[in-house]
Every structure is written in C-alpha cells, then in structure tokens.
Design an enzyme around this catalytic site. Sequence first.
Site, short mmCIF file in Angstrom:
data_model
loop_
_atom_site.label_atom_id
_atom_site.label_comp_id
_atom_site.label_asym_id
_atom_site.label_seq_id
_atom_site.Cartn_x
_atom_site.Cartn_y
_atom_site.Cartn_z
N VAL A 11 78.34 -6.69 10.51
CA VAL A 11 78.53 -5.47 9.72
C VAL A 11 78.58 -4.23 10.60
O VAL A 11 79.47 -3.38 10.47
CB VAL A 11 77.41 -5.35 8.66
CG1 VAL A 11 77.35 -3.95 8.06
CG2 VAL A 11 77.63 -6.37 7.56
N LYS A 207 73.86 -4.05 -4.83
CA LYS A 207 74.29 -5.03 -3.83
C LYS A 207 73.78 -6.43 -4.17
O LYS A 207 74.52 -7.42 -4.14
CB LYS A 207 73.79 -4.59 -2.45
CG LYS A 207 74.00 -5.60 -1.35
CD LYS A 207 75.47 -5.85 -1.05
CE LYS A 207 75.63 -7.02 -0.12
NZ LYS A 207 77.01 -7.37 0.17
N CYS A 263 74.97 -14.41 3.56
CA CYS A 263 74.55 -13.47 2.50
C CYS A 263 74.08 -14.14 1.21
O CYS A 263 72.94 -13.93 0.79
CB CYS A 263 75.68 -12.50 2.19
SG CYS A 263 76.02 -11.38 3.56
N1 LIG Z 1 77.70 -10.58 7.45
C1 LIG Z 1 78.21 -10.14 6.30
O1 LIG Z 1 79.26 -10.58 5.85
C2 LIG Z 1 77.51 -9.05 5.53
C3 LIG Z 1 78.18 -8.40 4.48
C4 LIG Z 1 77.53 -7.38 3.78
C5 LIG Z 1 76.23 -7.04 4.11
N2 LIG Z 1 75.58 -7.70 5.13
C6 LIG Z 1 74.21 -7.28 5.46
O2 LIG Z 1 74.28 -6.46 6.63
C7 LIG Z 1 73.12 -6.66 7.44
C8 LIG Z 1 73.53 -7.07 8.83
O3 LIG Z 1 74.17 -8.34 8.74
P1 LIG Z 1 74.99 -8.98 9.95
O4 LIG Z 1 75.63 -10.20 9.44
O5 LIG Z 1 75.81 -7.91 10.58
O6 LIG Z 1 73.76 -9.35 10.93
P2 LIG Z 1 73.84 -9.80 12.47
O7 LIG Z 1 72.67 -10.68 12.68
O8 LIG Z 1 75.21 -10.27 12.81
O9 LIG Z 1 73.62 -8.41 13.27
C9 LIG Z 1 72.41 -7.71 13.29
C10 LIG Z 1 72.27 -7.05 14.65
O10 LIG Z 1 71.19 -6.12 14.63
C11 LIG Z 1 70.59 -6.14 15.92
N3 LIG Z 1 69.25 -5.52 15.83
C12 LIG Z 1 68.11 -6.00 15.30
N4 LIG Z 1 67.13 -5.11 15.39
C13 LIG Z 1 67.64 -4.00 15.98
C14 LIG Z 1 67.12 -2.72 16.34
N5 LIG Z 1 65.84 -2.38 16.07
N6 LIG Z 1 67.93 -1.84 16.95
C15 LIG Z 1 69.22 -2.17 17.22
N7 LIG Z 1 69.78 -3.36 16.90
C16 LIG Z 1 68.99 -4.26 16.28
C17 LIG Z 1 70.60 -7.60 16.30
O11 LIG Z 1 70.45 -7.79 17.69
C18 LIG Z 1 71.98 -8.02 15.79
O12 LIG Z 1 72.98 -7.89 16.80
C19 LIG Z 1 72.26 -7.68 6.69
O13 LIG Z 1 71.33 -7.00 5.89
C20 LIG Z 1 73.27 -8.40 5.83
O14 LIG Z 1 72.69 -8.97 4.68
C21 LIG Z 1 76.19 -8.68 5.84
#
Ligand SMILES: NC(=O)c1ccc[n+]([C@@H]2O[C@H](COP(=O)([O-])OP(=O)(O)OC[C@H]3O[C@@H](n4cnc5c(N)ncnc54)[C@H](O)[C@@H]3O)[C@@H](O)[C@H]2O)c1
Length: 436
Positions: A11, A207, A263
């Site tokens: 995201v 959401k 998700c």
């Molecule tokens: N993947 C999807 O399709 C999708 C769609 C909509 C919403 N979301 C939501 O978005 C959020 C992120 O999902 P994602 O799939 O991108 O996760 P992800 O695991 O791919 O990415 C999260 C990133 O955050 C980093 N991180 C953690 N703590 C941190 C900090 N304190 N400072 C900086 N970076 C930090 C991690 O190292 C990681 O790279 C979740 O809540 C998810 O539910 C995901």
Amino acid sequence: MRIAMIGTGYVGLVSGACFADFGHRVTCVDTDAGKITALNRGEIPIFEPDLDRLVAASVSAGRLDFTTDLAGPVGEADAVFIAVGTPSRRGDGHADLTYVHAAAREIARALQGFTVVVTKSTVPVGTGDEVERIIRETNPQADIAVASNPEFLREGAAIRDFKHPDRIVVGTSDERARKVLGEVYRPLYLNQAPIMYTERRTAELIKYAANAFLATKITFINEMADLSEKVGADVQEVARGIGLDNRIGPKFLNAGPGFGGSCFPKDTRALVKTALDHDVPLRIVEAVLAVNDNRKRAMARKVSSALGGNLRGKTIGLLGLTFKPDTDDMREAPSIPLVTGLLDLGAKVRAYDPAGMEQAKKELPDITYCEDPYAVARDADALVIVTEWRQFRALDLKRLKREMATPVMVDLRNIYRRDEMEELGFTYESVGRGAV
Ligand SMILES: NC(=O)c1ccc[n+]([C@@H]2O[C@H](COP(=O)([O-])OP(=O)(O)OC[C@H]3O[C@@H](n4cnc5c(N)ncnc54)[C@H](O)[C@@H]3O)[C@@H](O)[C@H]2O)c1
C-alpha cells in the site's frame, strides 16, 4: 503538497508512487533497510504490474525518494500517511496495532508545524483516537489533526485502483485536515472520483464493512457451488443469473477454493473481535470465516477424490500459488492449506507460479518448484489449477497430457470447459459445475 509515507509495502509504495505521479513531493519511509536500499538501487521489492515504471519516472523527476530516516520527511510534511502492516495478532485474531502505535510515537517526535496524520492502514474503530492520544502524549506541542483515509486498492490492479477509485473515504471533523486531504486528492477530481467526507470512526468501519461484505459474497457463491455439484446445476450460470440483477452485481461471484490474501482473512477476523468487544456478535461474518477455513482445508480432499481417494505416493502438480493473479503475495493463500493437506495425505507436490515462487519458498519449503507448467506436469498424477493467472488460460493441453502420468485436471478456478477437457481425454473436476 509534501507527503511522508510511513511503511513502504504494497500500500505505501503504490500510494507513494501514485501521489508523486500526481505531482506531490513524496518520501517513502520504511524500517526495513534492505527494502529501502533495494528501492534506492531502482529495484521494486514486490511484484505489481507497471509499478517499476511509475516509481522510476517519479524518482527521476525528483518527486519520490526512499529512506529509513523518518524524522526529516515527517518534519517537512503537510500530510503524513501511516501505511504500516496491521496483521492478525497471534492467538486472538485482533488486529495487531504494534506497528501503527510505534509509527505514531516516532511521528510525534518529528512533527513541525501543522501536520495532518492520516491512517491509511486498515485499523479497528477507535485507532485514530489512540493515534491522536499517543501523539499528544509524546509531543504535547504538536499541531496536528488525525484523519482516517482507508485504502481500497487491490493487489494486481493497484495503480489503476488508486488512480481510478470507486470512492475516496476521508474521516475527519477537522476543517484544516479536510482542506489538506482535498488538495492531496485534487488531481483525482479530473477522474471524477467521489470523495466522501465522514467522521473518523465511520471511515474506519467502512473499510472493514467493505471487506467483510466482499468476503461474504465470495463465501455465498462458494456454498452455492457445493449445492450446484449435488443437484446438477452450474454455479457459473447461477452467478451470472443473479449477478445481472443490479441489486446484486456480477463481481466477487466466482466460485473457487476460498478467499485468502493479505486482507480478507485478517480483516474479517479483526471485525468479529471488535464487534465482540462491543457485545455485538456478527454472526454472518463469523459464519463466513468458519465456512471459508473449512473450504480451504477441504480442497486437498477434493484432489484426493479426483484420484479415487488415495494420494499416497502420488505426484500432484500445482499451477499457481499466490492468492490471486498478478501479485507475488502469498499471505494466507489457499495454496498453503492445500499443500499441507496434500503432503499430509502422502502426496508429493510440484508447483509453478509466474511471480510468487520466491515468496512461496518461505511458506512451502517441502515442495518441488518448476520452471513452467509443462515441467510441473511431468509424471504428475493430477494437475490442480490453484490461481487463475492469464497464462494458464491458454495452456497447450495436448502437451500437458503427454507429460502427465495420468491425465487428471482439478480446475479450482473454472478456467476450462468440461466437454473440451473430456474430448482431449482428461478426467476433469472443477468447482460447482454439476450440470452435465
Ligand atoms: N495489501 C493490500 O492489498 C491492501 C489493500 C488495502 C489496505 N491494506 C492495508 O494497508 C496496510 C499495509 O498493508 P501492506 O500490504 O502494504 O503491508 P506490507 O507488510 O506489505 O508493508 C508494511 C510495511 O511497513 C513497514 N513498517 C512497519 N513498521 C514501520 C515503522 N514504524 N516505520 C516505517 N515502516 C514500518 C514494514 O517494514 C513493511 O515494509 C495494512 O493495514 C493492510 O491491511 C492492504
């Protein structure tokens, strides 16, 4: 606008690259130094169509950069987005907010001037209140508004979804925050994307309600598929027949092996937990979770029964491992319980996935990885289509059959037609197509 994106995963990276493409100045921050180093070398750590091109263009235009240092970009930002992970908490299924809270504390220390802090991560109702409390406690001088802006993009179509959203939801009652977020999303007004302003808690619930509803739709059609098999109906025609009704709509009505991904499973679990905390059992969503978990576990038995009920010593080839096409994401993919079940039943498993094999090796170390579908088919007693990648839609079926020990195909995505497969000499099983 200057934007700091905290968390550079699926995201954060997509949102950051798209905001930069709109013309904003964006810095993506992550605690994972390996990820940041790779991005600074021009390598994209995830598979997402067109993301490499979009990132490269904004980096070379000087509008996008990557760092592990949160303080600099947060200090300069008009808006700081929190896009860190919110996985299921081990043991109870609640959303694990450790990363969100840690990010809030770090942001608090770095704030300068009025800043809108926006949760883009999927977070339970009330998390915005807690983020605001943490920031005010850590830095009582901070001039902030905390808003919710849940993200609805789908992996595999993430850039398109971000640039042409069905809607943008902004949860805040703060006028200054509305103004800043209105500016951030202004380029999308050209695409006539509806922007919906609401209260923060309502935005947070929207959401979860959206994901729970979509998971329910999938689970509903999966149960209709089971019934179709028993009564001699075709679930794809049932789906078309109900989907043409505008009140129902045709999307998310493809029967298959059960939903997975990063998700739906974790968000439905978290919603159920939040609701129980408030003494409001969500029985429909609870049932969706239970039905879906059973379904994913039942897929190995489906393969076994296609081979007469005994998999001991048999070789099963899997086409596709990721939870859906056009991503390398293996989180909660239906292939994981399927492989575990097949191995438990005594089978050997070979597999090919166009993008997910590196990720899959971490989750599924005990299977053989192959270079293409035809190598998977070699000496296999059955092939199983697990993920509907486009390249599996036009396989050379005669060649596949020649490679196989016995020509059995279990098509968990209903890509092929029974009459065609049988004409070619395959024993063919699919999902919910009981009609002859
Ligand atoms: N993947 C999807 O399709 C999708 C769609 C909509 C919403 N979301 C939501 O978005 C959020 C992120 O999902 P994602 O799939 O991108 O996760 P992800 O695991 O791919 O990415 C999260 C990133 O955050 C980093 N991180 C953690 N703590 C941190 C900090 N304190 N400072 C900086 N970076 C930090 C991690 O190292 C990681 O790279 C979740 O809540 C998810 O539910 C995901």
